[in-house]
Enzyme design. Structure first.
Site, PDB file in Angstrom:
ATOM      1  N   SER A  14       0.835  -1.203   0.000  1.00  0.00           N
ATOM      2  CA  SER A  14       0.000   0.000   0.000  1.00  0.00           C
ATOM      3  C   SER A  14       0.873   1.258   0.000  1.00  0.00           C
ATOM      4  O   SER A  14       1.760   1.400   0.832  1.00  0.00           O
ATOM      5  CB  SER A  14      -0.896  -0.020   1.229  1.00  0.00           C
ATOM      6  OG  SER A  14      -1.694   1.123   1.220  1.00  0.00           O
ATOM      7  N   GLY A  15       0.630   2.138  -0.955  1.00  0.00           N
ATOM      8  CA  GLY A  15       1.396   3.381  -1.038  1.00  0.00           C
ATOM      9  C   GLY A  15       2.641   3.272  -1.902  1.00  0.00           C
ATOM     10  O   GLY A  15       3.417   4.211  -2.029  1.00  0.00           O
ATOM     11  N   ASN A  55      -1.507   5.484   3.076  1.00  0.00           N
ATOM     12  CA  ASN A  55      -1.648   6.158   1.788  1.00  0.00           C
ATOM     13  C   ASN A  55      -2.882   7.065   1.822  1.00  0.00           C
ATOM     14  O   ASN A  55      -3.968   6.611   2.167  1.00  0.00           O
ATOM     15  CB  ASN A  55      -1.798   5.074   0.703  1.00  0.00           C
ATOM     16  CG  ASN A  55      -1.879   5.648  -0.691  1.00  0.00           C
ATOM     17  OD1 ASN A  55      -1.875   6.869  -0.873  1.00  0.00           O
ATOM     18  ND2 ASN A  55      -1.966   4.787  -1.672  1.00  0.00           N
ATOM     19  N   SER A  99      -5.665   5.620  -0.826  1.00  0.00           N
ATOM     20  CA  SER A  99      -5.491   4.179  -0.896  1.00  0.00           C
ATOM     21  C   SER A  99      -6.677   3.515  -1.597  1.00  0.00           C
ATOM     22  O   SER A  99      -7.837   3.779  -1.265  1.00  0.00           O
ATOM     23  CB  SER A  99      -5.354   3.636   0.521  1.00  0.00           C
ATOM     24  OG  SER A  99      -5.053   2.280   0.473  1.00  0.00           O
ATOM     25  N   SER A 100      -6.387   2.653  -2.565  1.00  0.00           N
ATOM     26  CA  SER A 100      -7.456   1.934  -3.257  1.00  0.00           C
ATOM     27  C   SER A 100      -8.015   0.900  -2.291  1.00  0.00           C
ATOM     28  O   SER A 100      -7.272   0.083  -1.772  1.00  0.00           O
ATOM     29  CB  SER A 100      -6.912   1.191  -4.479  1.00  0.00           C
ATOM     30  OG  SER A 100      -6.049   2.005  -5.215  1.00  0.00           O
ATOM     31  N   GLY A 137      -2.440  -3.622  -2.255  1.00  0.00           N
ATOM     32  CA  GLY A 137      -1.231  -4.360  -1.891  1.00  0.00           C
ATOM     33  C   GLY A 137      -1.400  -5.179  -0.625  1.00  0.00           C
ATOM     34  O   GLY A 137      -2.396  -5.074   0.099  1.00  0.00           O
ATOM     35  N   GLU A 161      -1.214  -6.420   3.041  1.00  0.00           N
ATOM     36  CA  GLU A 161      -1.465  -5.587   4.235  1.00  0.00           C
ATOM     37  C   GLU A 161      -1.106  -6.305   5.533  1.00  0.00           C
ATOM     38  O   GLU A 161      -1.519  -7.441   5.751  1.00  0.00           O
ATOM     39  CB  GLU A 161      -2.944  -5.189   4.301  1.00  0.00           C
ATOM     40  CG  GLU A 161      -3.283  -4.069   3.354  1.00  0.00           C
ATOM     41  CD  GLU A 161      -4.712  -3.558   3.482  1.00  0.00           C
ATOM     42  OE1 GLU A 161      -4.999  -2.516   2.884  1.00  0.00           O
ATOM     43  OE2 GLU A 161      -5.528  -4.201   4.159  1.00  0.00           O
ATOM     44  N   THR A 198      -1.460   2.573  -8.241  1.00  0.00           N
ATOM     45  CA  THR A 198      -2.524   3.300  -8.922  1.00  0.00           C
ATOM     46  C   THR A 198      -1.949   4.404  -9.811  1.00  0.00           C
ATOM     47  O   THR A 198      -2.418   4.622 -10.933  1.00  0.00           O
ATOM     48  CB  THR A 198      -3.514   3.863  -7.888  1.00  0.00           C
ATOM     49  OG1 THR A 198      -4.017   2.763  -7.136  1.00  0.00           O
ATOM     50  CG2 THR A 198      -4.662   4.590  -8.532  1.00  0.00           C
TER      51      THR A 198
HETATM   52  P1  ATP Z   1      -2.733   1.340  -2.323  1.00  0.00           P
HETATM   53  O1  ATP Z   1      -2.432  -0.125  -2.303  1.00  0.00           O
HETATM   54  O2  ATP Z   1      -2.912   1.878  -0.946  1.00  0.00           O
HETATM   55  O3  ATP Z   1      -3.830   1.715  -3.238  1.00  0.00           O
HETATM   56  P2  ATP Z   1      -0.839   2.348  -4.290  1.00  0.00           P
HETATM   57  O4  ATP Z   1       0.286   1.402  -4.514  1.00  0.00           O
HETATM   58  O5  ATP Z   1      -1.926   2.362  -5.296  1.00  0.00           O
HETATM   59  O6  ATP Z   1      -1.389   2.091  -2.825  1.00  0.00           O
HETATM   60  P3  ATP Z   1      -0.547   5.116  -5.039  1.00  0.00           P
HETATM   61  O7  ATP Z   1      -1.846   5.640  -4.601  1.00  0.00           O
HETATM   62  O8  ATP Z   1      -0.349   4.853  -6.489  1.00  0.00           O
HETATM   63  O9  ATP Z   1      -0.198   3.813  -4.172  1.00  0.00           O
HETATM   64  O10 ATP Z   1       0.642   6.086  -4.595  1.00  0.00           O
HETATM   65  C1  ATP Z   1       0.645   6.746  -3.347  1.00  0.00           C
HETATM   66  C2  ATP Z   1       1.143   8.158  -3.508  1.00  0.00           C
HETATM   67  O11 ATP Z   1       2.520   8.143  -3.869  1.00  0.00           O
HETATM   68  C3  ATP Z   1       0.463   8.957  -4.604  1.00  0.00           C
HETATM   69  O12 ATP Z   1      -0.696   9.577  -4.128  1.00  0.00           O
HETATM   70  C4  ATP Z   1       1.542   9.958  -4.984  1.00  0.00           C
HETATM   71  O13 ATP Z   1       1.561  11.023  -4.060  1.00  0.00           O
HETATM   72  C5  ATP Z   1       2.835   9.193  -4.776  1.00  0.00           C
HETATM   73  N1  ATP Z   1       3.347   8.606  -6.047  1.00  0.00           N
HETATM   74  C6  ATP Z   1       3.213   7.344  -6.470  1.00  0.00           C
HETATM   75  N2  ATP Z   1       3.815   7.164  -7.674  1.00  0.00           N
HETATM   76  C7  ATP Z   1       4.344   8.344  -8.028  1.00  0.00           C
HETATM   77  C8  ATP Z   1       5.104   8.834  -9.157  1.00  0.00           C
HETATM   78  N3  ATP Z   1       5.420   8.039 -10.164  1.00  0.00           N
HETATM   79  N4  ATP Z   1       5.485  10.130  -9.163  1.00  0.00           N
HETATM   80  C9  ATP Z   1       5.170  10.936  -8.132  1.00  0.00           C
HETATM   81  N5  ATP Z   1       4.467  10.545  -7.042  1.00  0.00           N
HETATM   82  C10 ATP Z   1       4.061   9.279  -6.976  1.00  0.00           C
HETATM   83 MG    MG Z   2      -3.926   2.144  -5.199  1.00  0.00          MG
END
Ligand code: ATP
Ligand code: MG
Length: 696
Positions: free
Chosen positions: A107-108, A157, A160-161, A386, A388, A112
């Site tokens: 997560s994070g 996050n 977070s999705s 992801g 957890e 996404t």
């Molecule tokens: P979850 O499992 O909780 O959904 P996730 O893996 O989908 O987590 P994201 O929401 O994609 O995580 O990323 C978390 C944060 O990290 C984003 O809101 C953004 O601020 C930052 N981030 C992620 N990827 C990038 C990137 N390529 N460039 C800049 N910032 C990023």
């Molecule tokens: Mg996500």
């Protein structure tokens, strides 16, 4: 480049592809990732797999200019980048068959965001006809819509999705996107009624309150987020987020996909009803429970917005209607105390919300899906929550982590085990590389014989009638202790006579997680009380009535448990992915504080380990960078051997002989013949062949 020069670059900039590292260890992988991040390079390759380190800062490496670079680049020239992977998937879709991009990480870690970057890339390199322009608009806008209803702030996050998503883009013969299908998995519906400290419910609630139309808010009598029990347990505010503005994007998306104004209105009023419902607090040790003082207003508002009579709603919440079997089926109403009634009230809120979510996805698919796409021309993008590990883990975490185990299993079977098996089958010399195969953990959770955890749970649920939730949980742990998997090396059972302290620890590929059995049986059964269903079916609000209409069709079937549903949808997903050419993005979360450009070595080391990156490097390094059947190879490169008449192994031999004769810079040892396929050692050779082919 000399060995010395390679070492220098490796130390200063890190290597583009980890297979080029001079010494292979997890520690060195972390060092490489660190060097690269220091130089703003967040992407690193391991053969075809891309590692993405979350920079937590916006970097000037995206956008049109960069898209053009990767679109026109020979794949040999491009440094590792998510656009390079997107281009590979796009070309693969056009030239071969269905493609899938699997994005994983905790997560994070940036899954996404990666999924969105992929979509933007594909959208900007593919066609500009009016059909595809319209479809692109819909696909791009579906993101903020689904994020608003399916994402929330968690401790890990801010966005977070809380659901898993597989988006399959459909293309026509010209490579233009003409449609798509979204599949959603397992929305974390418990978040509707509960968010922990520092966390929030789904974004849309806050958006509605901050940015809804004044007439809507006044019809629903809605106030501030702090006023609602469901929204005020954790926090109501997210740093850097503009709920009102995001809500406008939701409205725009609804308009783009053609959701009529009237339906939007109904939908939001039901969300308002859920908030009021949460304020209808119940009291009383005796059954049936009573409304707390001041609760009448909230109950009346909820009933009004759901289109039912307040007295009926109260009765449905404070009584459990149980159908008695037998020839003359009858029902009994069992009065419930405050705790039990609150649980029923929350069940209603959660179910209402998750049905709305399903309706939105269905509506999206009804405008996105097309029959006009060319068969097999698809690119799927998988963005699933992801792995957890929390302080307290329950049924939700078990399901989420199970899905992650499955994905890891696909990764292993396709990249590590699959490669090695192929080399063996083809009769190539090969030294086995050891890796942890998590198949045993998948079996422990979902297995049929011996019955895994999910089946023992289902079994417990089936044999229960009208016992309370805690008794069901302790029965489950008893059954598990006596089952065949009790001695599984990846399971440890924590027996106890109390559902609060009983549980089990699973040794997952990504670490040990202890699950509490509290409410597991209840959550697995997930069957709604007849009282609620009957009440909602009488609603005068057509939107609400439709949400509950399908209940009629299902009434006669054995209700499916949550774990069966997740097992089935996960199985379907695995089958879909297995049919595609896979591409992997392994996202890494560099630190816990969401700090820009900072690597916490211990945390990254852990992720590098469990993602199996070291094994991936070893296999990719020792293996071959290209493989194809003799016929496919001849089909692609026949132009390099003028006058070639045959295919198969003979054609392949003739073709290679012609290439070696003309290009002395290529070593003969680069080509290895298996029983049915040709293998090429280094990526440079294949890039050269591609170049010669283009020059013809
Ligand atoms: P979850 O499992 O909780 O959904 P996730 O893996 O989908 O987590 P994201 O929401 O994609 O995580 O990323 C978390 C944060 O990290 C984003 O809101 C953004 O601020 C930052 N981030 C992620 N990827 C990038 C990137 N390529 N460039 C800049 N910032 C990023
Ligand atoms: Mg996500």
């Amino acid at each position: 480049m000399s060995y010395f020069m390679t070492k220098m670059t490796e130390r200063q900039n890190g290597v583009d592809d980890l297979t080029l590292m001079s010494s292979i260890s997890v520690e060195n992988i972390v060092t490489q990732l660190k060097h690269r991040l220091d130089k703003n390079k967040i992407y690193t390759a391991v053969g075809d797999v891309i590692i993405a380190v979350n920079p937590y800062r916006s970097l000037p490496i995206y956008g049109e200019k960069h898209v053009r670079k990767y679109q026109t680049a020979k794949l040999s020239d491009s440094s590792p980048h998510i656009y390079a992977l997107a281009e590979r998937a796009y070309r693969g879709m056009k030239e071969m068959g269905p493609q899938a991009v699997v994005i994983s990480g905790e997560s994070g870690a940036g899954k996404t965001e990666s999924a969105k970057l992929l979509l933007h890339y594909v959208s900007s390199v593919s066609g500009s006809s009016s059909v595809s322009a319209n479809m692109k608009q819909i696909i791009l806008q579906s993101n903020p819509l689904l994020e608003s209803f399916g994402n929330a702030k968690t401790l890990r996050n801010n966005n977070s999705s809380r659901f898993g998503k597989y988006l399959e883009l459909q293309f026509n013969g010209a490579g233009e996107p003409v449609g798509g299908v979204t599949s959603n998995f397992l929305l974390e519906k418990s978040r509707v009624t509960y968010a922990g400290r520092g966390e929030r419910s789904f974004h849309v609630f806050y958006g509605l309150l901050a940015g809804g139309w004044p007439e809507l808010l006044s019809q629903c009598q809605l106030g501030r987020a702090e006023d609602y029990a469901y929204l005020s347990q954790g926090t109501t505010y997210v740093d850097g987020m503009d709920d009102a503005k995001d809500f406008q994007e939701v409205l725009q998306a609804f308009n783009t996909i053609g959701v009529p104004m009237e339906q939007q209105w109904y939908l939001f009023t039901v969300l308002g009803g859920i908030l009021h419902l949460g304020n209808a607090r119940l009291t009383g040790r005796d059954a049936p429970a009573q409304l707390e003082r001041g609760g009448e207003y909230s109950l009346e508002m909820a009933a009004y917005l759901f289109g039912v009579a307040p007295a009926d709603l109260l009765k449905a919440i404070t009584h459990k209607t149980v159908a008695m079997g037998g020839r003359r089926a009858s029902v009994v109403n069992i009065p419930q105390n405050a705790d039990q009634a609150s649980q029923i009230r929350d069940a209603l809120a959660k179910e209402m919300y998750s049905r709305i979510f399903d309706v939105i996805v269905a509506q999206l698919n009804s405008v996105m899906y097309t029959r006009d796409a060319q068969f097999g021309k698809t690119i799927g993008i998988l963005d699933i929550y992801g792995f957890e590990i929390f302080k307290e883990n329950g049924f939700e975490q078990l399901c989420i982590n199970y899905v992650n185990e499955q994905l890891q299993q696909i990764f292993i079977s396709l990249t590590i085990r699959g490669e090695q098996e192929l080399y063996r089958q083809e009769g190539l010399p090969w030294r086995e590389i050891k890796y942890f195969d998590n198949k045993t953990v998948v079996e422990l959770i979902e297995g049929r014989n011996p019955p895994g955890i999910f089946r023992v749970l289902d079994d417990t649920c089936r044999s229960l009638h009208a016992v309370d939730s805690d008794t069901a949980d302790t029965k489950f742990i008893e059954k598990l202790s006596m089952s065949a998997v009790a001695s599984h090396p990846h399971l440890r059972i924590l027996s106890s006579t109390s559902a609060f302290t009983a549980g089990f620890t699973i040794k997952h590929y990504a670490g040990d997680v202890t699950y509490s059995v509290k409410d597991m049986a209840f959550k697995n059964m997930d069957n709604l009380f007849h009282s609620l269903v009957n009440c909602m079916k009488t609603s005068t609000n057509p939107f609400v009535r439709n949400l509950w209409a399908r209940e009629e069709e299902q009434a006669h079937r054995q209700p499916s448990t949550s774990s069966t549903k997740i097992r089935t949808s996960c199985g379907q997903l695995v089958q879909t992915l297995m049919r595609c050419q896979p591409h992997y993005i392994r996202c890494i979360k560099p630190n816990e504080q969401k700090a820009p450009m900072k690597i916490e070595e211990k945390r990254v080391l852990h992720q590098v380990r469990y993602l199996g990156l070291l094994e991936s490097v070893r296999v990719a390094k020792a293996g071959y960078s290209y493989k194809a059947t003799f016929d496919l190879f001849v089909q692609r490169f026949y132009s390099l051997c003028p006058g070639l008449q045959v295919g198969g192994v003979d054609g392949c031999r003739q073709l290679i002989a012609a290439v070696l004769k003309k290009h002395s810079e290529i070593a003969k040892s680069e080509f290895v013949f298996g029983h049915t396929r040709i293998f090429i050692s280094s990526p440079e050779t294949i890039f050269m062949l591609e170049e010669f082919r283009e020059q013809q």
